[in-house]
Design a protein around this motif. Sequence first.
Motif, mmCIF file in Angstrom:
data_model
loop_
_atom_site.group_PDB
_atom_site.id
_atom_site.type_symbol
_atom_site.label_atom_id
_atom_site.label_comp_id
_atom_site.label_asym_id
_atom_site.label_seq_id
_atom_site.Cartn_x
_atom_site.Cartn_y
_atom_site.Cartn_z
ATOM 1 N N GLU A 165 2.356 20.301 3.385
ATOM 2 C CA GLU A 165 0.943 19.903 3.381
ATOM 3 C C GLU A 165 -0.014 21.086 3.371
ATOM 4 N N ASP A 166 0.367 22.200 4.013
ATOM 5 C CA ASP A 166 -0.548 23.340 4.028
ATOM 6 C C ASP A 166 -0.705 23.965 2.648
ATOM 7 N N LEU A 167 0.089 23.522 1.679
ATOM 8 C CA LEU A 167 -0.080 23.951 0.291
ATOM 9 C C LEU A 167 -0.863 22.909 -0.497
ATOM 10 N N TRP A 168 -0.302 21.693 -0.640
ATOM 11 C CA TRP A 168 -0.944 20.704 -1.519
ATOM 12 C C TRP A 168 -2.296 20.213 -1.008
ATOM 13 N N LYS A 169 -2.499 20.250 0.296
ATOM 14 C CA LYS A 169 -3.773 19.792 0.856
ATOM 15 C C LYS A 169 -4.953 20.562 0.273
ATOM 16 N N TYR A 170 -4.716 21.852 -0.015
ATOM 17 C CA TYR A 170 -5.786 22.707 -0.544
ATOM 18 C C TYR A 170 -5.639 22.962 -2.043
ATOM 19 N N GLY A 171 -4.824 22.148 -2.690
ATOM 20 C CA GLY A 171 -4.673 22.273 -4.141
ATOM 21 C C GLY A 171 -3.861 23.475 -4.572
ATOM 22 N N LYS A 172 -3.107 24.082 -3.629
ATOM 23 C CA LYS A 172 -2.266 25.221 -3.986
ATOM 24 C C LYS A 172 -0.971 24.718 -4.617
ATOM 25 N N GLU A 220 -1.326 9.225 1.706
ATOM 26 C CA GLU A 220 -2.614 9.360 1.020
ATOM 27 C C GLU A 220 -2.946 10.840 0.866
ATOM 28 N N LEU A 221 -3.213 11.264 -0.347
ATOM 29 C CA LEU A 221 -3.594 12.647 -0.586
ATOM 30 C C LEU A 221 -5.111 12.755 -0.691
ATOM 31 N N PRO A 222 -5.697 13.865 -0.239
ATOM 32 C CA PRO A 222 -7.155 13.953 -0.124
ATOM 33 C C PRO A 222 -7.911 14.089 -1.448
ATOM 34 N N SER A 223 -7.250 14.506 -2.515
ATOM 35 C CA SER A 223 -7.961 14.731 -3.772
ATOM 36 C C SER A 223 -7.000 14.684 -4.944
ATOM 37 N N GLN A 224 -7.577 14.608 -6.145
ATOM 38 C CA GLN A 224 -6.773 14.643 -7.352
ATOM 39 C C GLN A 224 -6.067 15.996 -7.498
ATOM 40 N N GLU A 225 -6.755 17.067 -7.048
ATOM 41 C CA GLU A 225 -6.167 18.411 -7.124
ATOM 42 C C GLU A 225 -4.914 18.503 -6.258
ATOM 43 N N SER A 226 -4.968 17.893 -5.066
ATOM 44 C CA SER A 226 -3.802 17.936 -4.188
ATOM 45 C C SER A 226 -2.652 17.117 -4.771
ATOM 46 N N ALA A 227 -2.993 16.004 -5.427
ATOM 47 C CA ALA A 227 -1.959 15.183 -6.069
ATOM 48 C C ALA A 227 -1.275 15.955 -7.193
ATOM 49 N N LEU A 228 -2.047 16.678 -7.980
ATOM 50 C CA LEU A 228 -1.488 17.488 -9.068
ATOM 51 C C LEU A 228 -0.657 18.638 -8.517
ATOM 52 N N ALA A 229 -1.148 19.254 -7.430
ATOM 53 C CA ALA A 229 -0.428 20.370 -6.820
ATOM 54 C C ALA A 229 0.931 19.928 -6.303
ATOM 55 N N LEU A 230 0.996 18.739 -5.703
ATOM 56 C CA LEU A 230 2.250 18.224 -5.166
ATOM 57 C C LEU A 230 3.183 17.746 -6.276
ATOM 58 N N SER A 231 2.634 17.088 -7.282
ATOM 59 C CA SER A 231 3.462 16.514 -8.364
ATOM 60 C C SER A 231 4.133 17.594 -9.201
ATOM 61 N N GLY A 232 3.393 18.666 -9.460
ATOM 62 C CA GLY A 232 3.927 19.729 -10.309
ATOM 63 C C GLY A 232 3.805 19.376 -11.785
ATOM 64 N N GLU A 233 4.116 20.365 -12.617
ATOM 65 C CA GLU A 233 4.038 20.156 -14.063
ATOM 66 C C GLU A 233 5.061 19.113 -14.497
ATOM 67 N N ARG A 234 4.594 18.140 -15.271
ATOM 68 C CA ARG A 234 5.417 17.017 -15.743
ATOM 69 C C ARG A 234 6.126 16.302 -14.582
ATOM 70 N N GLU A 235 5.481 16.312 -13.410
ATOM 71 C CA GLU A 235 5.991 15.658 -12.197
ATOM 72 C C GLU A 235 7.379 16.162 -11.797
ATOM 73 N N GLU A 236 7.644 17.444 -12.093
ATOM 74 C CA GLU A 236 8.941 18.033 -11.755
ATOM 75 C C GLU A 236 9.194 18.007 -10.244
ATOM 76 N N ASN A 237 8.117 18.198 -9.458
ATOM 77 C CA ASN A 237 8.290 18.227 -8.002
ATOM 78 C C ASN A 237 8.706 16.868 -7.448
ATOM 79 N N LEU A 238 8.209 15.806 -8.055
ATOM 80 C CA LEU A 238 8.596 14.465 -7.600
ATOM 81 C C LEU A 238 10.083 14.237 -7.841
ATOM 82 N N LYS A 239 10.575 14.738 -8.967
ATOM 83 C CA LYS A 239 12.010 14.627 -9.264
ATOM 84 C C LYS A 239 12.824 15.430 -8.255
#
Length: 318
Positions: free
Chosen positions: A64-71, A8-27
């Motif tokens: 987590e110390d990155l995406w948690k804060y939307g970095k 579970e991610l804390p916010s939409q910003e953290s989800a976007l930060a983790l996913s990356g542009e065009r969900e490249e990070n998920l790949k």
Amino acid sequence: MEQRGKIELPSQESALALSGEREENLKTLSKQTGALVVMRGQELMIQGTANQVTLCTRLVRSLEDLWKYGKTVTGVDILTARHALDSDRHDELKEMRQDILAKNRRGEDIRAKTFRQRQYINAIRTHDLTFCIGPAGTGKTFLATILAAQSLLSNEYERLILTRPAVEAGEKLGFLPGDLQQKINPYLRPLYDALYEVVEPEKISNLMERGIVEVAPLAYMRGRTLNRSFVILDEAQNTTAAQMKMALTRLGFKSRMVVTGDITQTDLPAHQHSGLVLAEKILQNIEDIAFCRLSQGDVVRNPIVQRIVAAYEKYEKK
């Protein structure tokens, strides 16, 4: 047996930060762990074998110390985190992320993204002369310029001098429009670009007018002694042996120099040897001189740049 995991991610910003542009990070996460990784709203769904799910979960948690804060999380961050897991360097990874060099004008953190980049930064901080050799996109010039700008702004040095040889890489200077300064500006553009990341353009202009920041071709360095200065010699693979010796012997009291280059991209005539290659042979074991090597794994530009560098390296080894 297939298993499923969920984070579970804390916010939409953290989800976007983790996913990356065009969900490249998920790949990238999927490629690194073998798990199927899908983002649904603010839930990261992980599917695969028990080992794949466990590995992917650990990898995401280590970021987590990155995406948690939307970095923004980059592909290089993921690769470095995976390397940290494999080599039990989690504490070192945490220290590296906390070592913020500066914030750019968009408010984003500027820091090392790989362990070799961190070694390079530490070498600059602790040596009077540092050489960094590596391919395009590894942050050689950018990181050195950021450290130099920060040192200047904190009054550690009186001047910042950025220089590179104006070697004609497929273009003739004489055919370019404008006076001499306008002709050489294209060669110096990467140095300006790095400065603009952390210093307002108006302030740079003011510093240049006062001679505190100097961006000039290497030929302008002849006959000078650079005291209390932070000097960056960029594109050093295009220096001749004589030019390199001239540049290195400009270093004066209370000064620091960083020399960067990519020995696979020399624009010198075929009969001339690169001053950077020769300097590495001659100065390798001299006290207070550091040599750092970056590789395709340290490329921090668009992920395709890393693949381009890898393809060329493979071709050139044939």
